[in-house]
Design a protein around this motif. Structure first.
Motif, PDB file in Angstrom:
ATOM      1  N   VAL A   6       0.877  -1.175   0.000  1.00  0.00           N
ATOM      2  CA  VAL A   6       0.000   0.000   0.000  1.00  0.00           C
ATOM      3  C   VAL A   6       0.911   1.220   0.000  1.00  0.00           C
ATOM      4  O   VAL A   6       1.780   1.346   0.861  1.00  0.00           O
ATOM      5  N   VAL A   7       0.708   2.103  -0.990  1.00  0.00           N
ATOM      6  CA  VAL A   7       1.523   3.314  -1.082  1.00  0.00           C
ATOM      7  C   VAL A   7       0.604   4.511  -1.316  1.00  0.00           C
ATOM      8  O   VAL A   7      -0.500   4.372  -1.821  1.00  0.00           O
ATOM      9  N   SER A   8       1.104   5.682  -0.945  1.00  0.00           N
ATOM     10  CA  SER A   8       0.355   6.918  -1.154  1.00  0.00           C
ATOM     11  C   SER A   8       0.657   7.488  -2.522  1.00  0.00           C
ATOM     12  O   SER A   8       1.614   7.102  -3.184  1.00  0.00           O
ATOM     13  N   SER A   9      -0.149   8.441  -2.925  1.00  0.00           N
ATOM     14  CA  SER A   9      -0.035   9.048  -4.246  1.00  0.00           C
ATOM     15  C   SER A   9       1.294   9.755  -4.443  1.00  0.00           C
ATOM     16  O   SER A   9       1.985  10.095  -3.499  1.00  0.00           O
ATOM     17  N   GLY A  10       1.622   9.972  -5.701  1.00  0.00           N
ATOM     18  CA  GLY A  10       2.837  10.686  -6.053  1.00  0.00           C
ATOM     19  C   GLY A  10       3.765   9.834  -6.870  1.00  0.00           C
ATOM     20  O   GLY A  10       3.341   8.890  -7.532  1.00  0.00           O
ATOM     21  N   PRO A  11       5.058  10.137  -6.848  1.00  0.00           N
ATOM     22  CA  PRO A  11       6.020   9.337  -7.603  1.00  0.00           C
ATOM     23  C   PRO A  11       6.070   7.908  -7.050  1.00  0.00           C
ATOM     24  O   PRO A  11       6.189   7.712  -5.846  1.00  0.00           O
ATOM     25  N   LEU A  12       5.932   6.939  -7.932  1.00  0.00           N
ATOM     26  CA  LEU A  12       5.916   5.544  -7.521  1.00  0.00           C
ATOM     27  C   LEU A  12       6.952   4.756  -8.302  1.00  0.00           C
ATOM     28  O   LEU A  12       7.270   5.094  -9.438  1.00  0.00           O
ATOM     29  N   ALA A  13       7.438   3.699  -7.694  1.00  0.00           N
ATOM     30  CA  ALA A  13       8.375   2.807  -8.370  1.00  0.00           C
ATOM     31  C   ALA A  13       7.784   1.414  -8.388  1.00  0.00           C
ATOM     32  O   ALA A  13       7.255   0.934  -7.390  1.00  0.00           O
ATOM     33  N   VAL A  14       7.854   0.782  -9.528  1.00  0.00           N
ATOM     34  CA  VAL A  14       7.464  -0.607  -9.680  1.00  0.00           C
ATOM     35  C   VAL A  14       8.773  -1.366  -9.838  1.00  0.00           C
ATOM     36  O   VAL A  14       9.582  -1.045 -10.699  1.00  0.00           O
ATOM     37  N   SER A  15       9.020  -2.337  -8.971  1.00  0.00           N
ATOM     38  CA  SER A  15      10.323  -3.003  -9.000  1.00  0.00           C
ATOM     39  C   SER A  15      10.203  -4.497  -8.772  1.00  0.00           C
ATOM     40  O   SER A  15       9.210  -4.994  -8.239  1.00  0.00           O
ATOM     41  N   TYR A  16      11.280  -5.184  -9.197  1.00  0.00           N
ATOM     42  CA  TYR A  16      11.424  -6.601  -8.880  1.00  0.00           C
ATOM     43  C   TYR A  16      12.371  -6.672  -7.693  1.00  0.00           C
ATOM     44  O   TYR A  16      13.495  -6.211  -7.753  1.00  0.00           O
ATOM     45  N   ASN A  17      11.892  -7.231  -6.610  1.00  0.00           N
ATOM     46  CA  ASN A  17      12.686  -7.378  -5.405  1.00  0.00           C
ATOM     47  C   ASN A  17      13.311  -8.769  -5.435  1.00  0.00           C
ATOM     48  O   ASN A  17      12.635  -9.772  -5.230  1.00  0.00           O
ATOM     49  N   ALA A  18      14.609  -8.836  -5.726  1.00  0.00           N
ATOM     50  CA  ALA A  18      15.293 -10.117  -5.856  1.00  0.00           C
ATOM     51  C   ALA A  18      15.339 -10.845  -4.533  1.00  0.00           C
ATOM     52  O   ALA A  18      15.282 -12.090  -4.488  1.00  0.00           O
TER      53      ALA A  18
END
Length: 153
Positions: free
Chosen positions: A132-144
């Motif tokens: 759960v994240v708040s609005s604004g700049p977001l990152a979509v990532s692969y967590n190794a």
């Protein structure tokens, strides 16, 4: 002049009654237009808000699907996409919640102050971490480390 002639004379009433009726009908019409116009503006605002929430959800889902296309088994480090989304929609902040499911991952974009939300569902091969994240700049990532896709702020 006799008293009966004044009682039977109705000529002076007609302009006053006509003017009062004209003012009354005009007031009702203007009030109806104002009420109808404000309801239309509220309806448009709700629709624009829902579309904006859907656009944010679609963008995040696209990034997750794009990242899911990577061969994550050969990665030994994290990979991420960073995107900037609006800080506020309809002057309200919003939350993005990623909820993994066995068949399809669900992405909720919720503007609780407006009581509006959008749900985007998509299929993926790589595991997705709940977040759960708040609005604004977001990152979509692969967590190794966790071997999953995640959304972070």
């Amino acid at each position: 002049m006799s008293r009966n002639s004044f009682l039977s004379d109705r000529r002076g009433v007609s302009p006053a009654v006509t003017q009062a009726l004209t003012i009354g009908i005009t007031s009702l019409l203007v009030t109806g237009l104002l009420i109808g116009g404000s309801q239309m503006v509220d309806s448009q605002r709700e629709r624009v808000t829902e579309e904006a929430l859907e656009n944010v959800g679609d963008g995040i889902a696209r990034d997750l699907i794009r990242l899911d296309a990577f061969n994550t088994e050969s990665l030994n480090s994290s990979v991420s996409f960073r995107a900037t989304y609006p800080e506020r929609i309809a002057d309200q902040s919003y939350n993005v919640e990623v909820s993994p499911d066995t068949s399809r991952t669900r992405l909720y974009v919720n503007a609780s102050g407006l009581n509006r939300y959008a749900v985007v569902r998509f299929e993926n091969e790589t595991n997705v971490c709940s977040s759960v994240v708040s609005s604004g700049p977001l990152a979509v990532s692969y967590n190794a480390t966790a071997d999953c896709l995640e959304v972070s702020g």
